[in-house]
Scaffold this active site. Sequence first.
Site, PDB file in Angstrom:
ATOM      1  N   ASP A  94       0.851  -1.125  -0.002  1.00 50.09           N
ATOM      2  CA  ASP A  94      -0.104   0.069  -0.013  1.00 50.09           C
ATOM      3  C   ASP A  94       0.765   1.200   0.044  1.00 50.09           C
ATOM      4  O   ASP A  94       1.998   1.295   0.450  1.00 50.09           O
ATOM      5  CB  ASP A  94      -0.924   0.046   1.402  1.00 50.09           C
ATOM      6  CG  ASP A  94      -1.868  -1.159   1.290  1.00 50.09           C
ATOM      7  OD1 ASP A  94      -1.775  -1.895   0.307  1.00 50.09           O
ATOM      8  OD2 ASP A  94      -2.871  -0.990   2.235  1.00 50.09           O
ATOM      9  N   HIS A 145      -6.273   3.091  -3.362  1.00 48.23           N
ATOM     10  CA  HIS A 145      -6.039   3.380  -2.111  1.00 48.23           C
ATOM     11  C   HIS A 145      -6.515   4.556  -1.679  1.00 48.23           C
ATOM     12  O   HIS A 145      -5.720   5.461  -0.863  1.00 48.23           O
ATOM     13  CB  HIS A 145      -4.791   3.045  -1.742  1.00 48.23           C
ATOM     14  CG  HIS A 145      -4.454   2.689  -0.306  1.00 48.23           C
ATOM     15  ND1 HIS A 145      -5.379   2.083   0.507  1.00 48.23           N
ATOM     16  CD2 HIS A 145      -3.489   3.108   0.394  1.00 48.23           C
ATOM     17  CE1 HIS A 145      -4.893   2.061   1.830  1.00 48.23           C
ATOM     18  NE2 HIS A 145      -3.740   2.968   1.644  1.00 48.23           N
ATOM     19  N   HIS A 149      -5.150   9.255   1.067  1.00 52.67           N
ATOM     20  CA  HIS A 149      -5.240   8.762   2.292  1.00 52.67           C
ATOM     21  C   HIS A 149      -6.058   9.426   3.461  1.00 52.67           C
ATOM     22  O   HIS A 149      -5.512   9.092   4.642  1.00 52.67           O
ATOM     23  CB  HIS A 149      -3.667   8.385   2.924  1.00 52.67           C
ATOM     24  CG  HIS A 149      -3.512   7.075   3.329  1.00 52.67           C
ATOM     25  ND1 HIS A 149      -3.649   6.924   4.689  1.00 52.67           N
ATOM     26  CD2 HIS A 149      -3.218   5.890   2.808  1.00 52.67           C
ATOM     27  CE1 HIS A 149      -3.129   5.651   4.875  1.00 52.67           C
ATOM     28  NE2 HIS A 149      -3.117   4.741   3.915  1.00 52.67           N
ATOM     29  N   TYR A 186      -6.498   2.893   6.276  1.00 52.12           N
ATOM     30  CA  TYR A 186      -6.727   2.449   7.603  1.00 52.12           C
ATOM     31  C   TYR A 186      -7.728   1.257   7.875  1.00 52.12           C
ATOM     32  O   TYR A 186      -8.103   1.063   9.008  1.00 52.12           O
ATOM     33  CB  TYR A 186      -7.181   3.563   8.617  1.00 52.12           C
ATOM     34  CG  TYR A 186      -6.382   4.752   8.355  1.00 52.12           C
ATOM     35  CD1 TYR A 186      -4.905   4.933   8.858  1.00 52.12           C
ATOM     36  CD2 TYR A 186      -6.759   5.798   7.539  1.00 52.12           C
ATOM     37  CE1 TYR A 186      -4.129   6.064   8.702  1.00 52.12           C
ATOM     38  CE2 TYR A 186      -5.737   7.204   7.301  1.00 52.12           C
ATOM     39  CZ  TYR A 186      -4.554   7.112   7.746  1.00 52.12           C
ATOM     40  OH  TYR A 186      -3.998   8.213   7.661  1.00 52.12           O
ATOM     41  N   HIS A 238       3.693  -2.347   3.079  1.00 55.64           N
ATOM     42  CA  HIS A 238       3.760  -0.778   2.381  1.00 55.64           C
ATOM     43  C   HIS A 238       5.165  -0.712   1.620  1.00 55.64           C
ATOM     44  O   HIS A 238       6.238  -0.787   2.258  1.00 55.64           O
ATOM     45  CB  HIS A 238       3.536   0.253   3.448  1.00 55.64           C
ATOM     46  CG  HIS A 238       2.301   0.284   4.484  1.00 55.64           C
ATOM     47  ND1 HIS A 238       2.206  -0.827   5.377  1.00 55.64           N
ATOM     48  CD2 HIS A 238       1.185   0.817   4.244  1.00 55.64           C
ATOM     49  CE1 HIS A 238       0.887  -0.693   5.929  1.00 55.64           C
ATOM     50  NE2 HIS A 238       0.308   0.382   4.986  1.00 55.64           N
TER      51      HIS A 238
HETATM   52 ZN    ZN Z   1      -2.544   3.116   3.582  1.00 58.92          ZN
END
Ligand code: ZN
Length: 286
Positions: A94, A145, A149, A186, A238
């Site tokens: 991510d 995504h 964010h 999240y 990530h």
């Molecule tokens: Zn993220």
Amino acid sequence: MRLWSVPAALLLLVAGGCASPVALTGSVVEPMAAPSPAPPAVPPPATPSPFDPEELASKLTGIQPQWPKNSFPAAPAVRKLDCRRIRCVALTFDDGPGPHTARLLDILARHQARATFFVIGQMVAEDRGENLRRMVSEGHELGNHSWDHPPLTQLSEARLKYQLRSTQKIVKRLSGVRMTLMRPPYGSTDGRVAAETRREGLAQILWNVDTLDWRDRESSIVTQRATQAGPGSIVLMHDIHGTTVDAVPAILDQFARRGYAFVTLSELYGRARLTPGRRYTSYADR
Ligand code: ZN
């Protein structure tokens, strides 16, 4: 703070993790049999971006691929794997693309492993599509995504739509790909987010193994947590963290020794197909 003036370094801080409170209390690996969607984590400290679709539209128009129009990379075919019969693991990365993404792509290519990248629209805009094109041509899958964010459950319907649509738009513009997956930042989702993702044609992909790699920047810890995954797991990592990318060779070696195939989300679910709006945390959710 204007959307496009957020420095990359600040964005990286904001995009620091997809943590869930469940994971923070020590339950790092959730068993496949009890997939529970990760509850929202603490919201980021950033001021929400101003919602200005006209400004965004003009910025998007200003970002042009550095290659001839319509010369998008060809993606290799989605492999027909039956994850009921063989051991599959879906590695997901991510918050990128970022400075470590090209190195990660090199490692995955050496191991002939495929993964799924849940990209942030603003990071894609900064990357200008270079990493995106490699992801597509090397068989990886792309997922939405959000643009920058935010916790989606705290947004108005208009902002929520904007977060999803702007990211769809820039990824399409720079890679030719229309994404069919999304991961809420999240893990923060609810009925409204589900309804909006359904309208946008996006399945919601959560995870059942959290490496907490954004918090523990130590490769051996990331490897140890990732490799606890069982068949059909979705592993959260990530690619914006160098320590995570450093961990990937050992993760791939250990899974390969146990006979695992490294699959994209679409390959994991195969014929079961992913339904827009629905939430998935592992292969058990099909
Ligand atoms: Zn993220």
